[in-house]
Design a protein around this motif. Structure first.
Motif, PDB file in Angstrom:
ATOM      1  N   ARG A 194     -37.185   5.332  54.951  1.00 12.58           N
ATOM      2  CA  ARG A 194     -37.582   6.736  55.052  1.00 12.58           C
ATOM      3  C   ARG A 194     -36.394   7.682  55.181  1.00 12.58           C
ATOM      4  O   ARG A 194     -36.461   8.809  54.730  1.00 12.58           O
ATOM      5  N   GLY A 195     -35.312   7.229  55.789  1.00 19.27           N
ATOM      6  CA  GLY A 195     -34.202   8.137  56.019  1.00 19.27           C
ATOM      7  C   GLY A 195     -33.070   8.048  55.022  1.00 19.27           C
ATOM      8  O   GLY A 195     -32.015   8.654  55.238  1.00 19.27           O
ATOM      9  N   ILE A 196     -33.253   7.325  53.922  1.00 17.87           N
ATOM     10  CA  ILE A 196     -32.141   7.098  52.995  1.00 17.87           C
ATOM     11  C   ILE A 196     -31.604   8.404  52.421  1.00 17.87           C
ATOM     12  O   ILE A 196     -30.387   8.638  52.399  1.00 17.87           O
ATOM     13  N   ASP A 197     -32.482   9.290  51.951  1.00 18.61           N
ATOM     14  CA  ASP A 197     -32.006  10.548  51.359  1.00 18.61           C
ATOM     15  C   ASP A 197     -31.258  11.392  52.376  1.00 18.61           C
ATOM     16  O   ASP A 197     -30.212  11.997  52.060  1.00 18.61           O
ATOM     17  N   ALA A 198     -31.774  11.441  53.593  1.00 24.14           N
ATOM     18  CA  ALA A 198     -31.090  12.216  54.645  1.00 24.14           C
ATOM     19  C   ALA A 198     -29.724  11.613  54.953  1.00 24.14           C
ATOM     20  O   ALA A 198     -28.752  12.344  55.190  1.00 24.14           O
ATOM     21  N   ARG A 199     -29.626  10.286  54.944  1.00 28.36           N
ATOM     22  CA  ARG A 199     -28.326   9.653  55.228  1.00 28.36           C
ATOM     23  C   ARG A 199     -27.334   9.883  54.106  1.00 28.36           C
ATOM     24  O   ARG A 199     -26.128   9.984  54.361  1.00 28.36           O
ATOM     25  N   ARG A 200     -27.818   9.977  52.879  1.00 33.36           N
ATOM     26  CA  ARG A 200     -26.898  10.301  51.779  1.00 33.36           C
ATOM     27  C   ARG A 200     -26.295  11.688  51.967  1.00 33.36           C
ATOM     28  O   ARG A 200     -25.096  11.902  51.754  1.00 33.36           O
TER      29      ARG A 200
ATOM     30  N   THR B 130     -28.447   2.349  52.947  1.00 36.17           N
ATOM     31  CA  THR B 130     -27.483   3.457  52.985  1.00 36.17           C
ATOM     32  C   THR B 130     -27.122   3.799  54.429  1.00 36.17           C
ATOM     33  O   THR B 130     -27.353   4.917  54.912  1.00 36.17           O
ATOM     34  N   LEU B 131     -26.570   2.843  55.119  1.00 32.41           N
ATOM     35  CA  LEU B 131     -26.242   2.998  56.537  1.00 32.41           C
ATOM     36  C   LEU B 131     -24.730   3.088  56.725  1.00 32.41           C
ATOM     37  O   LEU B 131     -23.999   2.165  56.346  1.00 32.41           O
ATOM     38  N   PRO B 132     -24.217   4.181  57.293  1.00 21.45           N
ATOM     39  CA  PRO B 132     -22.789   4.245  57.613  1.00 21.45           C
ATOM     40  C   PRO B 132     -22.421   3.172  58.634  1.00 21.45           C
ATOM     41  O   PRO B 132     -23.220   2.827  59.515  1.00 21.45           O
ATOM     42  N   VAL B 133     -21.185   2.668  58.539  1.00 21.52           N
ATOM     43  CA  VAL B 133     -20.753   1.563  59.404  1.00 21.52           C
ATOM     44  C   VAL B 133     -19.425   1.911  60.060  1.00 21.52           C
ATOM     45  O   VAL B 133     -18.434   2.194  59.385  1.00 21.52           O
ATOM     46  N   ALA B 134     -19.417   1.877  61.402  1.00 24.06           N
ATOM     47  CA  ALA B 134     -18.176   1.942  62.182  1.00 24.06           C
ATOM     48  C   ALA B 134     -17.955   0.586  62.836  1.00 24.06           C
ATOM     49  O   ALA B 134     -18.898  -0.171  63.063  1.00 24.06           O
ATOM     50  N   THR B 135     -16.716   0.271  63.148  1.00 34.66           N
ATOM     51  CA  THR B 135     -16.403  -0.965  63.867  1.00 34.66           C
ATOM     52  C   THR B 135     -15.542  -0.632  65.082  1.00 34.66           C
ATOM     53  O   THR B 135     -14.922   0.437  65.150  1.00 34.66           O
TER      54      THR B 135
END
Length: 560
Positions: free
Chosen positions: A339-345, A232-237
């Protein structure tokens, strides 16, 4: 009898190169002879050597094989230089083969001598490209071509220059042609550096990916998508990397940097963002929002590049490794990244309030099309699988936000130096490399003034490229930054009828003042499947806070 010229042709054909872009001349005589008779390599004669260099660059980008450009020494070679520098900075594999005076005339002030005391071509290209050679024997020529195709050991891919005297081109060469030369792949990340990278990325929960222009190919795109979805990682280019991650995906932040999107800016400059994993990103002025310190927070960015020697930035942790290999290795580090998936959501829900495209209040149609409206109309009208070559100018800035990429290999630009006219000629090479695709070049009228006559090349070889010209009678980005109204007037060339010019050269010419007229012209050009130019009436009537300029206030009304 096999000549060195025929050996070079056969060796380049073994690399998959099927076109040679050139301006012919006497000093290329033996090369021209073999190319004229070659059944499997098409010679494309361009209007200008720089147009040939740009076309070879576009061919290399789309085909994935080396581009090949030929010219004579002295004026021909010097005309190639801008294209060679752009190819080096953009890491493109292009071979510039230059015919020079016969060996017995070298150094005697012969006409168009490329050596001493002539134009010193080798010295010029020696500082412009990674590999520059002048051969005086068959063995030297063979070694030089091998080195050019292999590239710099441990360094990025790039162009090469080879000077061949006319008489040497005709000399007998009994050697077998080179087989396919594969440049050395970048190395993976060793265990110690991998552990250090994981620890840095796991130190916080708000982790995003920032993907740059040195990451290309369908394999990397698949690895990136799988990795981003898994954690669940946001992606910029960066803008040149648009398309490597699907911009309609819920994890997409859009483009960061020049022509960037509000969502990417908000995510990557937020002081609460813990880490950015920058994959293949050049931390230059345009990619970094003019070195914005809200982005370049010390300790925030971990950057992975496939080769050493990149310009370092204070507070950025650099790692040298294959970017795909790094993603696959990080995917095995389950616990720290999960570990950070919920926070990233929760973070993504917050970021969703920021648009991918800024709201736009376009000027009245009577004033002409806003660049954003032009780009959005292109995006809606062009079929999936089309390829867009973007030149310098206002439209390139608009592409960052309003051209939503659907897949890799869709958008092409020369971002570092942004040479005007690049997209016009490069699109011809791109179309020849992908004959089934629909290829469009988007440029301004300033670029047409420089290299618009390459439409003759498209007509001569019936290359069905479509040129869309933002005809605003201005060097738009220079006008937008002009310090005074008097200075702004220097950026305003006369408004010319480019559709009429195209028709005079044998292409289809269309005109458009509204988005509906542009869409209609595009559909007509697509159906015609022959060289075409659409002259779009552009505008300079921008509000001071126009989102095309990133919300800044340095835009100005058009001078009277």
């Amino acid at each position: 009898m096999n000549s060195l010229a025929s050996w070079i042709l056969a060796s380049l054909r073994a690399q998959g190169t099927g076109h040679a872009f050139m301006v012919p001349g006497y000093l290329l005589g033996p090369m021209l002879e073999v190319l004229a008779e070659a059944p499997d390599c098409r010679a494309i004669v361009c209007a200008h050597e720089l147009g040939a260099a740009f076309a070879a660059d576009g061919y290399a980008r789309v085909s994935g094989t080396p581009g090949w450009c030929l010219a004579i020494s002295a004026p021909g070679a010097s005309n190639l230089l801008t294209g060679a520098i752009a190819a080096r900075l953009d890491h493109q594999r292009v071979l510039y083969l230059v015919g020079d005076v016969p060996r017995n005339n070298a150094g005697r002030s012969a006409f168009q001598d490329g050596g001493e005391p002539g134009s010193r071509d080798l010295e010029l290209f020696g500082v412009a490209v990674p590999i520059a050679r002048r051969a005086t024997s068959v063995l030297e020529a063979q070694d030089a071509l091998q080195a050019a195709l292999q590239g710099s050991r441990g360094g990025p891919p790039g162009p090469a220059f080879l000077s061949l005297p006319r008489d040497l081109q005709a000399q007998t060469c009994a050697a077998a042609p080179l087989t396919r030369v594969v440049p050395d792949p970048p190395a993976g990340l060793d265990d110690a550096n991998l552990e250090g990278l994981v620890q840095r990325l796991a130190a916080g929960e708000r982790l995003a990916l920032w993907v740059g222009e040195t990451t290309t190919g369908a394999d990397f795109a698949r690895d990136l998508l799988a990795f981003a979805e898994r954690y669940t990682l946001p992606v910029a280019t960066t803008m040149p990397a648009k398309g490597i991650f699907p911009e309609h995906h819920p994890l997409s932040l859009g483009c960061l940097g020049y022509g960037g999107t509000p969502r990417a800016r908000a995510a990557c400059t937020d002081p609460r963002t813990d880490s950015l994993l920058a994959l293949g990103v050049d931390l230059n002025e345009r990619n970094t929002l003019q070195w914005d310190q809200r982005l370049l927070v010390p300790g925030r960015i971990c950057r992975v590049l496939p080769w050493p020697g990149a310009q370092a930035q204070p507070g950025v942790a650099d790692f040298t490794a294959c970017t795909s290999a790094v993603l696959r290795a990080l995917a095995q580090a389950e616990a720290p990244l999960r570990r950070g998936i919920d926070a990233r959501r929760r973070w993504l829900e917050e970021l969703g309030a920021q648009p991918l495209q800024a709201d736009l209040a376009p000027p009245p149609a009577a004033l002409g099309l806003h660049p954003a409206t032009l780009v959005a109309t292109l995006r809606q009208a062009l079929p999936r699988g089309s390829k867009l070559f973007v030149d310098a100018g206002l439209c390139r800035r608009a592409v960052g936000q309003w051209w939503t990429c659907q897949e890799p290999g869709e958008l092409y630009t020369s971002p570092i130096t942004a040479p005007m006219g690049w997209g016009l000629a490069a699109s011809i090479g791109g179309q020849l490399a992908a004959p089934e695709a629909r290829v469009v070049a988007l440029a301004g009228d300033g670029s047409m003034l420089m290299h618009g006559l390459e439409i003759v090349t498209a007509v001569r070889y019936q290359v069905p490229v479509i040129w869309v010209i933002n005809n605003n009678a201005a060097l738009g980005t220079v006008w937008q930054r002009a310090p005074t109204p008097e200075a702004a007037r220097l950026t305003l060339p006369p408004r010319l009828d480019w559709a009429a010019q195209a028709e005079l050269c044998g292409a289809k010419g269309y005109r458009a003042r509204t988005s509906e007229e542009l869409a209609s012209a595009l559909f007509a050009a697509l159906r015609a499947r022959q060289p075409a130019l659409i002259d779009v009436r552009g505008t300079l009537d921008f509000a001071p806070d126009d989102p095309l300029f990133g919300g800044t206030t340095h835009g100005q009304k058009a001078p009277g």
